[in-house]
Scaffold this motif. Structure first.
Motif, PDB file in Angstrom:
ATOM      1  N   LEU A 164       0.819  -1.205   0.000  1.00 30.16           N
ATOM      2  CA  LEU A 164       0.000   0.000   0.000  1.00 30.16           C
ATOM      3  C   LEU A 164       0.857   1.261   0.000  1.00 30.16           C
ATOM      4  CD1 LEU A 164      -3.332   0.416   1.744  1.00 30.16           C
ATOM      5  CD2 LEU A 164      -1.675   2.252   2.001  1.00 30.16           C
ATOM      6  N   LEU A 165       1.911   1.269   0.809  1.00 31.51           N
ATOM      7  CA  LEU A 165       2.799   2.438   0.840  1.00 31.51           C
ATOM      8  C   LEU A 165       3.530   2.614  -0.488  1.00 31.51           C
ATOM      9  CD1 LEU A 165       4.291   2.119   4.435  1.00 31.51           C
ATOM     10  CD2 LEU A 165       2.510   3.688   3.638  1.00 31.51           C
ATOM     11  N   ALA A 166       3.889   1.503  -1.125  1.00 31.15           N
ATOM     12  CA  ALA A 166       4.571   1.582  -2.421  1.00 31.15           C
ATOM     13  C   ALA A 166       3.659   2.180  -3.484  1.00 31.15           C
ATOM     14  CB  ALA A 166       5.029   0.191  -2.851  1.00 31.15           C
ATOM     15  N   TYR A 167       2.365   1.860  -3.424  1.00 33.03           N
ATOM     16  CA  TYR A 167       1.412   2.417  -4.395  1.00 33.03           C
ATOM     17  C   TYR A 167       1.054   3.862  -4.070  1.00 33.03           C
ATOM     18  CZ  TYR A 167       0.590  -2.302  -6.210  1.00 33.03           C
ATOM     19  OH  TYR A 167       0.740  -3.543  -6.790  1.00 33.03           O
ATOM     20  N   ALA A 168       0.965   4.180  -2.784  1.00 33.01           N
ATOM     21  CA  ALA A 168       0.525   5.516  -2.394  1.00 33.01           C
ATOM     22  C   ALA A 168       1.619   6.564  -2.518  1.00 33.01           C
ATOM     23  CB  ALA A 168      -0.001   5.480  -0.961  1.00 33.01           C
ATOM     24  N   ALA A 169       2.885   6.171  -2.345  1.00 37.02           N
ATOM     25  CA  ALA A 169       3.991   7.140  -2.364  1.00 37.02           C
ATOM     26  C   ALA A 169       4.059   7.935  -3.667  1.00 37.02           C
ATOM     27  CB  ALA A 169       5.311   6.421  -2.098  1.00 37.02           C
ATOM     28  N   PRO A 170       3.999   7.304  -4.849  1.00 41.29           N
ATOM     29  CA  PRO A 170       4.036   8.108  -6.088  1.00 41.29           C
ATOM     30  C   PRO A 170       2.877   9.098  -6.187  1.00 41.29           C
ATOM     31  CG  PRO A 170       4.471   5.795  -6.575  1.00 41.29           C
ATOM     32  CD  PRO A 170       3.993   5.860  -5.160  1.00 41.29           C
ATOM     33  N   MET A 171       1.688   8.685  -5.734  1.00 42.36           N
ATOM     34  CA  MET A 171       0.546   9.603  -5.797  1.00 42.36           C
ATOM     35  C   MET A 171       0.732  10.777  -4.848  1.00 42.36           C
ATOM     36  SD  MET A 171      -2.816   7.186  -6.316  1.00 42.36           S
ATOM     37  CE  MET A 171      -2.426   5.993  -5.021  1.00 42.36           C
ATOM     38  N   LEU A 172       1.326  10.516  -3.690  1.00 44.72           N
ATOM     39  CA  LEU A 172       1.611  11.609  -2.761  1.00 44.72           C
ATOM     40  C   LEU A 172       2.619  12.580  -3.371  1.00 44.72           C
ATOM     41  CD1 LEU A 172       1.366  12.945   0.004  1.00 44.72           C
ATOM     42  CD2 LEU A 172       3.117  11.368   0.858  1.00 44.72           C
ATOM     43  N   ILE A 173       3.618  12.047  -4.046  1.00 45.37           N
ATOM     44  CA  ILE A 173       4.611  12.906  -4.707  1.00 45.37           C
ATOM     45  C   ILE A 173       3.948  13.767  -5.776  1.00 45.37           C
ATOM     46  CG2 ILE A 173       6.652  12.883  -6.197  1.00 45.37           C
ATOM     47  CD1 ILE A 173       7.555  10.364  -4.715  1.00 45.37           C
ATOM     48  N   VAL A 174       3.020  13.156  -6.533  1.00 45.62           N
ATOM     49  CA  VAL A 174       2.302  13.903  -7.572  1.00 45.62           C
ATOM     50  C   VAL A 174       1.508  15.047  -6.957  1.00 45.62           C
ATOM     51  CG1 VAL A 174       0.392  13.753  -9.225  1.00 45.62           C
ATOM     52  CG2 VAL A 174       2.181  12.022  -9.234  1.00 45.62           C
ATOM     53  N   VAL A 175       0.836  14.769  -5.846  1.00 42.48           N
ATOM     54  CA  VAL A 175       0.044  15.814  -5.181  1.00 42.48           C
ATOM     55  C   VAL A 175       0.946  16.922  -4.669  1.00 42.48           C
ATOM     56  CG1 VAL A 175      -1.414  16.278  -3.176  1.00 42.48           C
ATOM     57  CG2 VAL A 175      -1.834  14.255  -4.560  1.00 42.48           C
ATOM     58  N   VAL A 176       2.080  16.562  -4.077  1.00 39.98           N
ATOM     59  CA  VAL A 176       3.005  17.571  -3.558  1.00 39.98           C
ATOM     60  C   VAL A 176       3.528  18.451  -4.684  1.00 39.98           C
ATOM     61  CG1 VAL A 176       5.246  17.917  -2.453  1.00 39.98           C
ATOM     62  CG2 VAL A 176       3.658  16.217  -1.544  1.00 39.98           C
ATOM     63  N   ILE A 177       3.890  17.818  -5.806  1.00 36.17           N
ATOM     64  CA  ILE A 177       4.392  18.592  -6.953  1.00 36.17           C
ATOM     65  C   ILE A 177       3.328  19.548  -7.466  1.00 36.17           C
ATOM     66  CG2 ILE A 177       5.139  18.402  -9.359  1.00 36.17           C
ATOM     67  CD1 ILE A 177       6.545  15.807  -8.621  1.00 36.17           C
ATOM     68  N   ALA A 178       2.074  19.070  -7.520  1.00 38.57           N
ATOM     69  CA  ALA A 178       0.999  19.886  -8.080  1.00 38.57           C
ATOM     70  C   ALA A 178       0.623  21.068  -7.197  1.00 38.57           C
ATOM     71  CB  ALA A 178      -0.235  19.017  -8.325  1.00 38.57           C
ATOM     72  N   VAL A 179       0.823  20.942  -5.883  1.00 42.31           N
ATOM     73  CA  VAL A 179       0.376  22.010  -4.978  1.00 42.31           C
ATOM     74  C   VAL A 179       1.536  22.826  -4.436  1.00 42.31           C
ATOM     75  CG1 VAL A 179      -1.667  20.683  -4.322  1.00 42.31           C
ATOM     76  CG2 VAL A 179       0.411  20.511  -2.922  1.00 42.31           C
ATOM     77  N   ILE A 180       2.721  22.681  -5.016  1.00 39.19           N
ATOM     78  CA  ILE A 180       3.842  23.512  -4.564  1.00 39.19           C
ATOM     79  C   ILE A 180       3.455  24.981  -4.649  1.00 39.19           C
ATOM     80  CG2 ILE A 180       6.176  24.275  -5.114  1.00 39.19           C
ATOM     81  CD1 ILE A 180       6.824  21.460  -5.993  1.00 39.19           C
ATOM     82  N   PRO A 181       3.467  25.683  -3.527  1.00 38.56           N
ATOM     83  CA  PRO A 181       2.988  27.078  -3.534  1.00 38.56           C
ATOM     84  C   PRO A 181       3.890  27.999  -4.368  1.00 38.56           C
ATOM     85  CG  PRO A 181       3.978  26.517  -1.410  1.00 38.56           C
ATOM     86  CD  PRO A 181       3.914  25.246  -2.195  1.00 38.56           C
ATOM     87  N   GLN A 182       3.227  28.793  -5.184  1.00 37.10           N
ATOM     88  CA  GLN A 182       3.948  29.771  -5.987  1.00 37.10           C
ATOM     89  C   GLN A 182       4.128  31.087  -5.240  1.00 37.10           C
ATOM     90  OE1 GLN A 182       5.192  28.816  -8.943  1.00 37.10           O
ATOM     91  NE2 GLN A 182       4.254  26.783  -8.579  1.00 37.10           N
ATOM     92  N   ALA A 183       3.292  31.283  -4.256  1.00 32.89           N
ATOM     93  CA  ALA A 183       3.370  32.502  -3.447  1.00 32.89           C
ATOM     94  C   ALA A 183       3.054  32.148  -1.999  1.00 32.89           C
ATOM     95  CB  ALA A 183       2.373  33.553  -3.964  1.00 32.89           C
ATOM     96  N   LYS A 184       3.327  33.069  -1.104  1.00 29.73           N
ATOM     97  CA  LYS A 184       3.115  32.831   0.320  1.00 29.73           C
ATOM     98  C   LYS A 184       1.654  32.555   0.635  1.00 29.73           C
ATOM     99  CE  LYS A 184       4.300  34.710   4.860  1.00 29.73           C
ATOM    100  NZ  LYS A 184       4.922  35.845   5.596  1.00 29.73           N
TER     101      LYS A 184
END
Length: 407
Positions: A164-184
């Motif tokens: 489960l962690l192996a499957y969820a880790a890539p999706m978590l990375i995708v979410v983190v990349i997508a929501v990286i804040p551009q401003a404060k």
């Protein structure tokens, strides 16, 4: 510390975990038996097929909503990746209809889970390139839910914690990349999105592990005989079928032993069923202790047992019988040794067409051994081995094959 201990105990009880072995079974599949692995693979592939079949229809169909609310050029770009995603889901659904195996099930699930995040990353990149109105922005925001939908879908799969962690880790990375804040000002939204994803992942983890624990308990109950701890007839049939197909594909050897305990009915009649149960349990323990590591022992019914010997030639099968006769199967309540009549069959030497024919042939040879005086085995080309307790007067035509009596 007391709070953490109490929380661990509560969580363990909710998952039905009472021993370290049960906990280890939820962490990894290394201790899972073959029936459990096959059953889990079947469930995983069937659900991958279900999801992929639905997504193969819904993903391209959603383009109608894009057409109504999004700019025409953006719609065309999204339509392309929707068609490609739909084709990928069709391919995965087709592959999921093949024979179930744990490796194939894992790869198919990984493929299904990778299509949607990739679709989300590409679509998010294109959506960011357009100035969208309020209505268009609402539709665009729906794309951000895709990773959450997929991680929630993990609740339907009986996965170990490592899987489960192996499957969820890539999706978590995708979410983190997508929501990286551009401003404060974007930081609170990014934190809340990651927190929501983690919360859903926690729920999915609990549901998936709970499903796996329930499946383990049910399959173990159906696969292992309560009295002897051996494979049941139902689970043994699955094992026989699998081993026969593997042997046929590799053109290797496969031997089986069909054992029937001699005069077992008299034990129940004279000493009672409790004494008979003790004889059966002891015989089962002796069988498991004598056979090779990769062999399987099945309680076929009553006092009958079948031993599967993968890759074993007729001579190697006789070696196993020799060790078994020397080790013994325990003693009866009156102190006399427990013996068995044994029939042997081997796939190459007997040229059997399927595992059922092997069972019938071994059963026939076991009956021949029983009518010939019991306490002996009957193998290929009428090769016999006598139990050490069998007198030399009952010896077969080839006395060199008779086992010497123990002191």
């Amino acid at each position: 510390m007391k709070y953490l201990t109490a929380m661990y105990i509560s969580l363990s009880e909710s998952l039905g975990i009472y021993t370290p072995d049960q906990l280890y079974e939820l962490f990894t599949n290394k201790q899972h038996s073959m029936p459990i692995s096959r059953h889990r693979a079947t469930i995983m592939q069937s659900r991958v097929f279900f999801f992929c079949a639905i997504f193969a229809v819904l993903v391209p169909t959603w383009s109608l909503i894009d057409l109504l609310f999004l700019p025409g050029k953006l719609w065309g770009e999204l339509l392309l990746i929707r068609i490609l995603s739909g084709a990928a889901f069709i391919l995965l659904a087709w592959q999921a209809r093949k024979e179930a195996s744990l490796l194939r099930a894992r790869l198919l699930l990984a493929g299904m889970l990778s299509v949607t995040p990739l679709f989300y990353l590409v679509s998010d990149h294109w959506l960011q390139a357009y100035e969208l109105s309020d209505t268009e922005q609402v539709v665009a925001e729906l794309y951000a839910l895709l990773p959450f939908v997929m991680v929630a879908g993990l609740t339907l799969f009986p996965l170990t914690l490592r899987e489960l962690l192996a499957y969820a880790a890539p999706m978590l990375i995708v979410v983190v990349i997508a929501v990286i804040p551009q401003a404060k000002n974007d930081i609170p939204q990014a934190v809340s999105t990651i927190w929501l994803f983690t919360l859903i992942l926690g729920v999915a983890m609990f549901a998936s592990l709970n499903q796996l624990r329930y499946m383990l308990s049910q399959v173990n109950r159906a696969s292992y005989d309560v009295l002897t701890g051996l494979l049941t007839r139902r689970a043994g049939i699955e094992m026989l079928d699998l081993q026969y197909r593997l042997t046929t594909m590799s053109e290797s050897n496969l031997s089986i032993l069909y054992l029937d305990l001699d005069h077992f009915k008299t034990v129940n009649d004279v000493y009672g069923h409790d004494a008979g149960d003790v004889v059966l349990k002891t015989a089962a323990q002796q069988l498991c202790a004598t056979v090779r590591k990769g062999d399987s022992v099945i309680r076929w019914g009553g006092e009958e047992f079948i031993v599967i010997l993968p890759t074993a030639t007729p001579d190697e099968a006789n070696d196993v019988i020799t060790r078994l006769m020397k080790a013994g199967l325990g003693t009866r309540p009156d102190g006399t040794p427990v013996t068995a009549s044994i029939g042997v069959a081997e796939v190459q030497a007997d040229t059997t067409k399927d595992w059922k024919a092997m069972i019938e042939l071994a059963d026939h040879r076991m009956y021949t051994a029983k009518t010939g005086g019991r306490a002996r085995s009957m193998g290929i080309n009428d090769t016999q081995l006598l139990w050490p307790e069998c007198s030399n007067a009952e010896a077969i035509q080839n006395p060199e094959e008779v086992l010497p009596a123990t002191s």
